[in-house]
Write a protein that holds these residues in place. Structure first.
Motif, PDB file in Angstrom:
ATOM      1  N   LYS A   1      -2.189   0.263  -3.871  1.00  0.00           N
ATOM      2  CA  LYS A   1      -2.859   1.301  -4.637  1.00  0.00           C
ATOM      3  C   LYS A   1      -4.253   0.779  -4.977  1.00  0.00           C
ATOM      4  CE  LYS A   1      -2.071   1.917  -8.999  1.00  0.00           C
ATOM      5  NZ  LYS A   1      -1.568   2.177 -10.324  1.00  0.00           N
ATOM      6  N   VAL A   2      -5.275   1.608  -4.766  1.00  0.00           N
ATOM      7  CA  VAL A   2      -6.647   1.213  -5.047  1.00  0.00           C
ATOM      8  C   VAL A   2      -7.268   2.212  -6.019  1.00  0.00           C
ATOM      9  CG1 VAL A   2      -8.922   0.746  -4.051  1.00  0.00           C
ATOM     10  CG2 VAL A   2      -6.855   0.195  -2.742  1.00  0.00           C
ATOM     11  N   ASP A   3      -7.938   1.680  -7.029  1.00  0.00           N
ATOM     12  CA  ASP A   3      -8.714   2.495  -7.976  1.00  0.00           C
ATOM     13  C   ASP A   3     -10.173   2.075  -7.859  1.00  0.00           C
ATOM     14  OD1 ASP A   3      -6.332   3.590  -9.022  1.00  0.00           O
ATOM     15  OD2 ASP A   3      -6.190   2.034 -10.536  1.00  0.00           O
ATOM     16  N   ILE A   4     -11.056   3.057  -7.845  1.00  0.00           N
ATOM     17  CA  ILE A   4     -12.496   2.780  -7.784  1.00  0.00           C
ATOM     18  C   ILE A   4     -13.184   3.509  -8.922  1.00  0.00           C
ATOM     19  CG2 ILE A   4     -14.623   3.134  -6.484  1.00  0.00           C
ATOM     20  CD1 ILE A   4     -13.121   2.970  -3.963  1.00  0.00           C
TER      21      ILE A   4
ATOM     22  N   ASN B   1      -8.711   7.445  -8.427  1.00  0.00           N
ATOM     23  CA  ASN B   1      -7.528   6.716  -8.887  1.00  0.00           C
ATOM     24  C   ASN B   1      -6.347   6.915  -7.944  1.00  0.00           C
ATOM     25  OD1 ASN B   1      -8.787   5.797 -11.286  1.00  0.00           O
ATOM     26  ND2 ASN B   1      -8.509   7.826 -12.164  1.00  0.00           N
ATOM     27  N   ASN B   2      -5.583   5.851  -7.811  1.00  0.00           N
ATOM     28  CA  ASN B   2      -4.331   5.880  -7.045  1.00  0.00           C
ATOM     29  C   ASN B   2      -4.521   6.259  -5.582  1.00  0.00           C
ATOM     30  OD1 ASN B   2      -2.612   5.139  -9.226  1.00  0.00           O
ATOM     31  ND2 ASN B   2      -2.796   7.223 -10.013  1.00  0.00           N
ATOM     32  N   ILE B   3      -5.514   5.657  -4.934  1.00  0.00           N
ATOM     33  CA  ILE B   3      -5.649   5.821  -3.490  1.00  0.00           C
ATOM     34  C   ILE B   3      -4.510   5.002  -2.887  1.00  0.00           C
ATOM     35  CG2 ILE B   3      -7.106   5.452  -1.470  1.00  0.00           C
ATOM     36  CD1 ILE B   3      -9.515   5.396  -3.466  1.00  0.00           C
ATOM     37  N   ARG B   4      -3.581   5.674  -2.231  1.00  0.00           N
ATOM     38  CA  ARG B   4      -2.405   4.986  -1.703  1.00  0.00           C
ATOM     39  C   ARG B   4      -2.607   4.638  -0.230  1.00  0.00           C
ATOM     40  NH1 ARG B   4      -1.143   8.548  -5.352  1.00  0.00           N
ATOM     41  NH2 ARG B   4      -0.856  10.317  -3.971  1.00  0.00           N
TER      42      ARG B   4
ATOM     43  N   LYS C   1     -16.542  -0.859  -9.764  1.00  0.00           N
ATOM     44  CA  LYS C   1     -15.366  -1.683 -10.052  1.00  0.00           C
ATOM     45  C   LYS C   1     -14.261  -1.233  -9.113  1.00  0.00           C
ATOM     46  CE  LYS C   1     -13.800  -1.300 -14.243  1.00  0.00           C
ATOM     47  NZ  LYS C   1     -13.291  -1.418 -15.611  1.00  0.00           N
ATOM     48  N   VAL C   2     -13.582  -2.204  -8.503  1.00  0.00           N
ATOM     49  CA  VAL C   2     -12.490  -1.918  -7.574  1.00  0.00           C
ATOM     50  C   VAL C   2     -11.255  -2.675  -8.030  1.00  0.00           C
ATOM     51  CG1 VAL C   2     -11.666  -2.144  -5.202  1.00  0.00           C
ATOM     52  CG2 VAL C   2     -14.053  -1.561  -5.624  1.00  0.00           C
ATOM     53  N   LYS C   3     -10.159  -1.944  -8.144  1.00  0.00           N
ATOM     54  CA  LYS C   3      -8.867  -2.550  -8.485  1.00  0.00           C
ATOM     55  C   LYS C   3      -7.939  -2.328  -7.297  1.00  0.00           C
ATOM     56  CE  LYS C   3      -5.035  -2.010 -11.755  1.00  0.00           C
ATOM     57  NZ  LYS C   3      -4.589  -1.251 -12.930  1.00  0.00           N
TER      58      LYS C   3
ATOM     59  N   LEU D   1     -16.286   7.352  -0.319  1.00  0.00           N
ATOM     60  CA  LEU D   1     -15.615   6.251  -1.022  1.00  0.00           C
ATOM     61  C   LEU D   1     -14.198   6.047  -0.476  1.00  0.00           C
ATOM     62  CD1 LEU D   1     -16.642   6.887  -4.731  1.00  0.00           C
ATOM     63  CD2 LEU D   1     -17.404   4.995  -3.276  1.00  0.00           C
ATOM     64  N   ASN D   2     -13.467   7.132  -0.311  1.00  0.00           N
ATOM     65  CA  ASN D   2     -12.102   7.045   0.200  1.00  0.00           C
ATOM     66  C   ASN D   2     -12.087   6.463   1.615  1.00  0.00           C
ATOM     67  OD1 ASN D   2      -9.213   7.692  -0.229  1.00  0.00           O
ATOM     68  ND2 ASN D   2      -9.553   9.041   1.510  1.00  0.00           N
ATOM     69  N   LYS D   3     -13.038   6.850   2.449  1.00  0.00           N
ATOM     70  CA  LYS D   3     -13.149   6.339   3.817  1.00  0.00           C
ATOM     71  C   LYS D   3     -13.383   4.829   3.809  1.00  0.00           C
ATOM     72  CE  LYS D   3     -15.953   6.984   7.996  1.00  0.00           C
ATOM     73  NZ  LYS D   3     -17.073   6.094   8.145  1.00  0.00           N
ATOM     74  N   ILE D   4     -14.258   4.355   2.927  1.00  0.00           N
ATOM     75  CA  ILE D   4     -14.515   2.917   2.811  1.00  0.00           C
ATOM     76  C   ILE D   4     -13.223   2.182   2.470  1.00  0.00           C
ATOM     77  CG2 ILE D   4     -15.643   1.139   1.397  1.00  0.00           C
ATOM     78  CD1 ILE D   4     -18.081   3.062   1.228  1.00  0.00           C
ATOM     79  N   VAL D   5     -12.487   2.695   1.498  1.00  0.00           N
ATOM     80  CA  VAL D   5     -11.227   2.059   1.091  1.00  0.00           C
ATOM     81  C   VAL D   5     -10.252   2.013   2.256  1.00  0.00           C
ATOM     82  CG1 VAL D   5      -9.172   2.316  -0.366  1.00  0.00           C
ATOM     83  CG2 VAL D   5     -11.454   2.599  -1.357  1.00  0.00           C
TER      84      VAL D   5
END
Length: 130
Positions: free
Chosen positions: A40-43, A18-21, A104-106, A67-71
């Motif tokens: 902001k990205v949530d996965i 949550n809250n990948i900035r 799910k990606v937001k 996951l964070n690297k992909i984002v």
């Protein structure tokens, strides 16, 4: 009649980031792609985590760092639409992490240039394996 346990399917387990900035350059307006904005990205990914829960081995689970690297990598590629970015993130999750069955990606654009006081605009995409 004896009912076997194999008839009951175990629900998938969930991992959330949550809250990948990220600061990125998405948008349809020319200034959005030059100036950039905060995002902001949530996965949320669903997988069977029984093995990793027993083994305590990173190789048996979904690596949060991956996951964070992909984002970060996909957010660094400019797109007009948030939907396009989210789809790329989902596609990479499924291509690179076989253990993931659903995701799910937001993606939220903070303080979007809408001519008003709007905290964020966001989209959510989901994908299921198979």
């Amino acid at each position: 009649m004896k009912v076997g346990l194999s008839l009951f399917k175990k629900p998938l387990d969930t991992i959330n980031l949550n809250n990948i900035r990220v600061y990125a350059y998405h948008g349809c307006l020319p200034e959005e792609t030059k100036i950039g904005s905060d995002y902001k990205v949530d996965i949320s990914v669903d997988a069977n985590l029984d093995i990793s829960a027993e083994s305590d081995e990173l190789s048996d689970t979904v690596d949060y760092v991956h996951l964070n690297k992909i984002v970060k990598e996909e957010m660094a590629i400019a797109s007009k639409l948030l939907e396009h970015v989210a789809k790329r993130i989902l596609d990479r999750i499924f291509a690179e992490l076989e253990i993931v069955k659903k995701a799910k990606v937001k993606v939220a654009k903070l303080n979007p240039p809408l001519g008003g006081d709007v905290e964020d605009v966001n989209i959510t995409l989901s994908k299921k394996r198979g």
